[in-house]
Design a protein around this motif. Structure first.
Motif, short mmCIF file in Angstrom:
data_model
loop_
_atom_site.label_atom_id
_atom_site.label_comp_id
_atom_site.label_asym_id
_atom_site.label_seq_id
_atom_site.Cartn_x
_atom_site.Cartn_y
_atom_site.Cartn_z
N HIS A 1 -30.78 -19.48 -38.00
CA HIS A 1 -31.10 -20.50 -39.01
C HIS A 1 -31.59 -19.66 -40.19
O HIS A 1 -32.81 -19.47 -40.35
CB HIS A 1 -32.19 -21.45 -38.52
CG HIS A 1 -31.96 -21.98 -37.13
ND1 HIS A 1 -31.16 -23.08 -36.88
CD2 HIS A 1 -32.40 -21.55 -35.91
CE1 HIS A 1 -31.14 -23.31 -35.56
NE2 HIS A 1 -31.88 -22.38 -34.96
N ASP B 1 -31.78 -16.21 -33.51
CA ASP B 1 -32.40 -17.51 -33.79
C ASP B 1 -33.08 -17.36 -35.16
O ASP B 1 -32.87 -16.37 -35.85
CB ASP B 1 -33.38 -17.91 -32.68
CG ASP B 1 -33.40 -19.42 -32.45
OD1 ASP B 1 -32.86 -20.16 -33.29
OD2 ASP B 1 -33.96 -19.85 -31.43
N HIS C 1 -26.38 -16.72 -33.35
CA HIS C 1 -27.12 -17.97 -33.53
C HIS C 1 -28.31 -17.73 -34.44
O HIS C 1 -29.21 -16.95 -34.12
CB HIS C 1 -27.62 -18.53 -32.19
CG HIS C 1 -28.45 -19.76 -32.33
ND1 HIS C 1 -27.91 -20.99 -32.64
CD2 HIS C 1 -29.80 -19.95 -32.24
CE1 HIS C 1 -28.89 -21.89 -32.72
NE2 HIS C 1 -30.05 -21.28 -32.49
N HIS D 1 -27.91 -26.21 -29.37
CA HIS D 1 -28.91 -25.61 -28.49
C HIS D 1 -28.78 -26.29 -27.13
O HIS D 1 -28.73 -27.52 -27.07
CB HIS D 1 -30.32 -25.87 -29.01
CG HIS D 1 -30.63 -25.28 -30.36
ND1 HIS D 1 -30.48 -25.97 -31.52
CD2 HIS D 1 -31.10 -24.05 -30.70
CE1 HIS D 1 -30.85 -25.19 -32.55
NE2 HIS D 1 -31.23 -24.03 -32.08
#
Ligand code: SIB
Ligand code: ZN
Length: 432
Positions: free
Chosen positions: A64, A299, A62, A211
């Protein structure tokens, strides 16, 4: 047929035993074709792994990635305030060039820390996909949907974009890129959009990633409004299928843990982000005991603040013990699985294990370091002591992405320079 041999290393096998062997890779198929002694003679190129540990490439479940541009932009705030006061306004000013520059910076960091695959939720996905194609990693990409605070047309357009991107990019970069439909969370996307688009995502054959239960603030509104726990609501919305995966699952109760286990929906645990935003401690040992598949993720770099999965591994072990109040909880063996094969399984990839026929995605760790000496237990070292800077070589799909700490697919100096310029211009635009 062109063959690559990784020679004289210690190989971490799927059963977590370590054997001295060479690894022979078929570069055309991108698969491991043999593991055993003296394979260098069968190869036209070799990568030296003497005094090194050869492991599956790490799978960042996970991320970004483009948020690397916002590293250190806003710290020391809880999730809600951090997103609303700092991150979302800055993201509102990001151009597609900024996202590309941030993505390349993050990809560079990931290659340098031995990551060969990741799942990513962001926007300007065509630019991220293009950067991934160049960098040479595997990725499951998706456009993150937020509908709160938007009018109906803009909200619907955001959801439709996520579906279209998922359809368009699935299978891109010779199959290294796959996709998912990605509502940001159960509280930031209205149920009418889930009702409308989740069945379309299912029909398109792409998983759903979001999420879930990251903070208490995400749980209470759903319980108040609907009288069920968030993951019960997710199941009602058809978002708890075996191919789906959720990030965080910090505040989950026993019913939700059983629900995840029965559904076969994977969880990506993000310990650093959860600690930094003080979101809470995910019940990882309990999830594992219930039979939930748990992977690991960094993250974004703005809530971590790096993209090292080896840091994440150590954090997962440490936090897992604290959460369970038990030093035997979340042991090194479980963490190494979470770092590799389990993370891959959660995001729906075949990588994460070194065996014949598996994708040739691997990382090679330099063991000639004081903090990795003596080699009593290399699984322990991988979890508790190894760091990103120990990674010597990174290989994905049979292609060398980094050799002797030099990244071959991206120009490191240029990537950093671009990111610096983009970040400076962004700050000037947002903060004046
Ligand atoms: N299209 C959306 C963007 C969603 S992308 C995914 C979002 O997740 C945000 N994000 C990053 N880390 C976290 C986290 O830990 N929890 C929730 N959201 C996060 C990130 O900043 C980004 O805005 C829009 O119009 O705003
Ligand atoms: Zn996130």
């Amino acid at each position: 047929m062109t063959m690559l041999a990784i020679t004289e290393g210690r190989i971490l096998r799927p059963d977590l035993s370590v054997t001295a062997a060479d690894v022979l890779i078929d570069r055309d198929s991108g698969e491991i074709s043999a593991i055993g002694p003296d394979l260098a003679g069968d190869a036209d190129e070799t990568l030296d792994a003497a005094n090194s540990l050869v492991t599956p490439g790490y799978v960042n479940g996970h991320c970004h990635v483009a948020m690397s541009l916002l590293r250190g932009y806003a710290d020391d705030k809880p999730l809600d305030a951090w997103l609303q006061e700092d991150i979302w306004p800055a993201e509102g000013a990001l151009t597609s060039d900024d996202v590309r520059a941030g993505a390349e910076l993050g990809l560079l960091e990931m290659i340098k820390s031995g990551i060969t695959a990741f799942a990513d939720m962001y926007f300007h996905i065509p630019d991220i996909a293009d950067a991934v194609e160049t960098a040479g990693l595997r990725a499951r990409l998706g456009h993150g949907i937020v509908t709160v605070g938007k009018d109906g047309d803009a909200a619907r357009e955001d959801a439709r974009t996520s579906l279209e991107i998922a359809r368009e990019f699935d299978g891109a970069a010779d199959g290294r890129i796959s996709t998912a439909f990605m509502p940001h969370s159960l509280t930031t996307v209205g149920s009418e959009y889930l009702d409308e688009f989740v069945p379309d995502a299912r029909a398109a054959g792409v998983p759903v990633h979001y999420h879930a239960n990251e903070t208490e603030d995400e749980v209470a509104p759903i319980v108040d409004e609907r009288g069920v726990r968030p993951l019960e609501y997710a199941a009602e919305m058809g978002m708890l299928e075996p191919e789906d995966f959720v990030a965080h699952a910090v505040h989950v109760d026993d019913t939700e843990i059983d629900l995840l286990a029965e559904a076969g929906t994977g969880v990506v645990h993000c310990p650093a982000s959860n600690m930094k935003l003080a979101s809470g401690m995910a019940p990882v040992q309990q999830l594992l005991e219930a039979g939930v598949t748990v992977g690991l993720g960094t993250d974004g770099a703005a809530s971590n603040n790096d993209l090292s999965m080896l840091d994440e591994a150590r954090d997962a072990a440490m936090l897992g013990k604290l959460a369970a109040d038990d030093a035997s909880a979340v042991p090194a063996e479980a963490v190494v699985d979470m770092l590799t094969g389990e993370s891959a399984a959660v995001i729906g990839l075949e990588s994460g294990r070194l065996e014949v026929g598996a994708p040739a995605d691997l990382a090679v760790i330099d063991l000639e370091q004081p903090h990795l000496t003596p080699p009593h237990d290399l699984v322990s070292h991988l979890t508790y002591a190894a760091a990103a800077a120990d990674v010597r070589h990174t290989v994905c799909d049979g292609r060398i992405l980094m050799r002797d700490r030099e990244v071959l697919t991206l120009d490191e100096a240029a990537v950093r320079e671009n990111a610096l310029e983009a970040a400076e211009a962004l700050s000037a635009r947002v903060d004046g």
